[in-house]
Design an enzyme around this catalytic site. Sequence first.
Site, short mmCIF file in Angstrom:
data_model
loop_
_atom_site.label_atom_id
_atom_site.label_comp_id
_atom_site.label_asym_id
_atom_site.label_seq_id
_atom_site.Cartn_x
_atom_site.Cartn_y
_atom_site.Cartn_z
N TYR A 144 55.50 -49.79 61.06
CA TYR A 144 56.85 -49.26 61.14
C TYR A 144 57.57 -49.53 59.83
O TYR A 144 57.50 -50.65 59.30
CB TYR A 144 57.61 -49.92 62.30
CG TYR A 144 59.03 -49.42 62.47
CD1 TYR A 144 59.29 -48.10 62.85
CD2 TYR A 144 60.11 -50.27 62.27
CE1 TYR A 144 60.59 -47.65 63.02
CE2 TYR A 144 61.42 -49.82 62.44
CZ TYR A 144 61.66 -48.52 62.81
OH TYR A 144 62.95 -48.08 62.98
N ASP A 238 55.58 -53.31 52.38
CA ASP A 238 56.80 -53.41 53.19
C ASP A 238 56.82 -54.79 53.83
O ASP A 238 56.12 -55.06 54.80
CB ASP A 238 56.82 -52.31 54.26
CG ASP A 238 58.09 -52.37 55.11
OD1 ASP A 238 58.91 -53.30 54.91
OD2 ASP A 238 58.26 -51.49 55.98
N LYS A 266 65.78 -58.10 56.83
CA LYS A 266 65.83 -59.16 57.83
C LYS A 266 66.21 -60.54 57.26
O LYS A 266 67.39 -60.80 57.07
CB LYS A 266 64.53 -59.18 58.63
CG LYS A 266 64.35 -57.82 59.33
CD LYS A 266 63.27 -57.75 60.37
CE LYS A 266 63.38 -56.45 61.15
NZ LYS A 266 62.32 -55.50 61.01
C1 LIG Z 1 62.47 -53.92 60.85
C2 LIG Z 1 61.59 -53.25 59.87
C3 LIG Z 1 62.02 -52.14 59.12
C4 LIG Z 1 63.34 -51.47 59.36
O1 LIG Z 1 64.41 -52.32 59.10
P1 LIG Z 1 65.85 -51.99 59.76
O2 LIG Z 1 66.74 -53.04 59.17
O3 LIG Z 1 65.66 -52.09 61.23
O4 LIG Z 1 66.23 -50.63 59.33
C5 LIG Z 1 61.18 -51.64 58.15
N1 LIG Z 1 59.98 -52.17 57.92
C6 LIG Z 1 59.52 -53.22 58.63
C7 LIG Z 1 58.18 -53.80 58.31
C8 LIG Z 1 60.30 -53.80 59.64
O5 LIG Z 1 59.83 -54.82 60.35
#
Ligand SMILES: *Cc1c(COP(=O)(O)O)cnc(C)c1O
Length: 428
Positions: A144, A238, A266
């Site tokens: 994701y 990511d 995060k």
């Molecule tokens: C949570 C997440 C996102 C998206 O971040 P948001 O702040 O929810 O938009 C993108 N990549 C990874 C790996 C994530 O865990």
Amino acid sequence: MKHTKSIEAYAEAKKVIPGGVDSPVRAFGSVGGTPPFIERGEGGYLVDIDGNRYVDFVQSWGPLIFGHCDPTVEAAVIETLRRGLSFGAPTLLETELAKEIVELFPAIDKVRFVNSGTEAVMSAIRLARGFTGRDDIVKFKGCYHGHSDSLLVQAGSGAATFGAPNSPGVPGDFAKHTLLADYNDIESVKRCFEASDNIACVVIEPIAGNMGLVPADEEFLKELRELCDANGALLIFDEVMSGFRASLTGAQGLTEVKPDLVTLGKVIGGGMPVGAFGGRTDIMSKLSPEGPVYQAGTLSGNPVAMAAGLAQIRQLKADVAIYEVLQMRAERLVNGLKSAADDNGIPLQVDVRGSMFGFFFNDRPVKNFDDALNSDTDRFAKFHQAMLDRGFYFACSQFETGFISTKTTDVMIDETIRNAREVMGTLK
Ligand SMILES: *Cc1c(COP(=O)(O)O)cnc(C)c1O
């Protein structure tokens, strides 16, 4: 456990907010029941509006590595907000946080702040496209990267290499530029490079956390790096979830492979909405106002958010041994869950990376999304509900990762295991 007030609050919310929530997973769709509405956090605990207390293994989906209401983070936020909430002009805090990140991540020479992980990855992809002059991207099934158009593409039918959108509203014309590969399967990536000579980048969660916890094999990452180099494509890690969670330097602290671009989120906001993307100077220099690739944000680099992130990262840097402690606790938890499952004849796969943990009700090791989908989601839903009812708040899907905070004590973990053992006894 009573949920009267949450049930009422959920009904009210649904009248004015689609599904009653601002992010779909919060609706508890895959585990059933009503999501508890939260009144406050207390270190390693959540308290809902009915007064129920839960051991919190979600920690706002990762950001709160020091738990709720950490005094140091709180003090930094309060001190900063007294000088104003936002200016839309440069502040010293942005440079300070950028310096911390550049110092920690060898792959990052320059970094830009945004407001969410979605924005971070979306912007990194645009930059990769602008830098290479190519349109296609490769992503992995089950990873994701936020909800932007090019990235909201997951599993097509087994044979499909070119992506189809998995949400209405994503034009097929966008999705067709997203090629799909299987996690930990280098042959599937080779097939993408055979299908297109227009690939700008490969984007990957080097420790996948959004299909449950599924780390990439070191050999796979190395081959991925070689494949990108051989084809002139950029490699994007990511690390929105794994950054400052798997180790102080995320997955990059655990692998020799160096990406061209990195996305963060995060934890770097300490609970405030922050994202970031960074990488090599020659690539980052293509970003406006230095270069032609446009990217902007009115509230980006918000001082209060920067202060929260700084306070958290400085605390982490000051005591790197934290990660060993967190990992030991995460291992204590999953080993306990595993032995409780074993004793009840329930197949369970467990894994840990730093303060991240995962468990699948699955009789085979999970290496990719298809493996993950083979898990017993009904059993997970029952486990989740029963544990919630006993005061243990796990992520509300089989395909999410769990988080240990510094406030999650051994005593809390042992209590969790004891309850999980009883619950497993009812799930045989
Ligand atoms: C949570 C997440 C996102 C998206 O971040 P948001 O702040 O929810 O938009 C993108 N990549 C990874 C790996 C994530 O865990």
